[in-house]
Write a protein that holds these residues in place. Structure first.
Motif, PDB file in Angstrom:
ATOM      1  N   VAL A 161       1.067   6.240   5.028  1.00 41.36           N
ATOM      2  CA  VAL A 161       0.901   4.915   5.629  1.00 41.36           C
ATOM      3  C   VAL A 161       1.957   3.968   5.066  1.00 41.36           C
TER       4      VAL A 161
ATOM      5  N   ASN B  64      -1.095   8.690   1.995  1.00 46.79           N
ATOM      6  CA  ASN B  64      -1.001   9.617   3.127  1.00 46.79           C
ATOM      7  C   ASN B  64       0.042   9.208   4.171  1.00 46.79           C
TER       8      ASN B  64
ATOM      9  N   THR C 149      -7.829   3.913   3.560  1.00 48.09           N
ATOM     10  CA  THR C 149      -6.586   4.362   4.197  1.00 48.09           C
ATOM     11  C   THR C 149      -5.397   3.483   3.870  1.00 48.09           C
ATOM     12  N   TYR C 150      -5.616   2.168   3.744  1.00 47.72           N
ATOM     13  CA  TYR C 150      -4.501   1.233   3.558  1.00 47.72           C
ATOM     14  C   TYR C 150      -4.355   0.781   2.108  1.00 47.72           C
TER      15      TYR C 150
ATOM     16  N   ASN D 265      -7.640   5.391  -5.831  1.00 49.54           N
ATOM     17  CA  ASN D 265      -7.881   4.460  -4.740  1.00 49.54           C
ATOM     18  C   ASN D 265      -8.712   3.290  -5.269  1.00 49.54           C
TER      19      ASN D 265
END
Length: 341
Positions: free
Chosen positions: A329, A327, A271-272, A301
């Protein structure tokens, strides 16, 4: 003597009676004021008394546009480009049309910078020969005339945060009862200047040939997000540093000037993970010179990204800002950062 006083009183009483009779309701005459001299309503609504400095004995010349024009420019090592263009028009008006032609010009006067609203701060005065404007004639009986202002020799505009050009209106001939307005007789052109070029290679996973380094003896990290900065060069790859918002920045300060080929970023996957970051370098005079924006495709990623400069840069500071993660972030996680020389 008493007779004279009595006669005088009688005459005064008679005069009062006559005056009162002449002022009876239907016979009062109202004289209308001549308002043909009125200034255009446009200037009254702009509070002309305060901005022009009303002088009942003089006709006033002033800039129609209020106070300031703000422009945006970008400079690289070869040229400077003003986003809105190099030419703009300034209209000059007069409070009442004059019976003769008036020869007018616009000049630059450095001491006007002392009157710049709020102070000039770190902004610089325009270099010599970076401004031109031809004299104009305000024809007899006309209320306005238009000047064309040209900004030139733009390559000389190469320092951030930018420049301020102070302009002053002048009457070229001595003419009685014609004056320049106190406040609206001067005008400022402000250029917000960014230093930058497209120097980031369109790649993210191609290893940069050279020596990687990040020891405390060679560089240090500085940021407005101070917590966990030590994680960026502790060699552990476990702790993380991350930005908190769009104003967050990370500055890499070298102990001496080096020729840097790029940046190696170790990041968290998931996610990050990193998606985008802007990179700048301090090339001279303390200015951050934008090198470009490094981007990673949304579907990639990885744990390591290579930010390569198309042309190696000689610098003692590199700045990273405008961070973005996947996304939407805003706080991608960095575990270690190296420079490549």
């Amino acid at each position: 003597m008493n007779n004279i006083i009595s006669q005088t009183k009688a005459l005064l009483l008679l005069a009062i009676v006559i005056i009162m009779a002449s002022c009876s309701g239907d016979e009062i005459e109202i004289i209308e004021q001549d308002t043909s001299w009125k200034i255009d309503d446009k200037y009254i609504t702009e509070d002309i008394r305060e901005q022009l400095g009303i002088d009942p004995f003089s006709n006033l010349l002033f800039f129609e546009r209020v106070s300031e024009l703000v422009l945006d420019a970008t400079a690289d090592l070869q040229s400077t480009v003003i986003e809105q263009g190099n030419d703009f028009k300034l209209k000059v008006r007069i409070t009442k049309p004059f019976e003769k032609d008036l020869n007018l010009r616009i000049v630059t006067v450095d001491n006007l910078l002392e009157r710049y609203p709020g102070g000039v701060g770190k902004f610089l005065p325009f270099p010599d020969k970076s401004f031109s404007s031809e004299a104009q004639v305000l024809k007899a009986g006309e209320s306005e005339v238009e000047f064309m202002i040209t900004l030139r020799e733009l390559k000389a505009l190469n320092r951030a945060p930018g420049y301020i050009l102070p302009l002053q209106l002048e009457v070229m001939d001595k003419v009685d009862h014609i004056k320049i307005a106190k406040m609206r007789g001067c005008f400022f052109v402000k250029i917000n200047l960014s230093l930058g070029r497209e120097n980031i290679a369109d790649s993210y996973d191609v290893q940069i040939e050279g020596e990687t380094f990040n020891s405390a003896q060679e560089l240090s990290f500085e940021s407005n997000v101070t917590s966990r900065l030590s994680a960026l060069n502790d060699g552990l790859f476990t702790g993380t540093w991350y930005p908190q918002n769009q104003s967050s920045y990370l500055r890499i300060k070298l102990t001496k000037t080096e020729t840097v080929k790029g940046i190696k970023c170790h990041v968290k996957t998931g996610t990050y993970n990193l998606k985008k970051v802007r990179v700048s370098a301090n090339l001279s005079e303390g200015d951050d010179f934008i090198q470009g924006i490094f981007k990673v495709p949304e579907d990639v990623n990885q744990s390591v990204y290579w930010i390569k400069f198309k042309e190696p840069i000689s610098t003692d500071q590199i700045k990273m800002d405008m961070f973005s993660g996947k996304n939407g972030v805003k706080d991608p996680d960095f575990t270690e950062i190296y420079l490549v020389k």
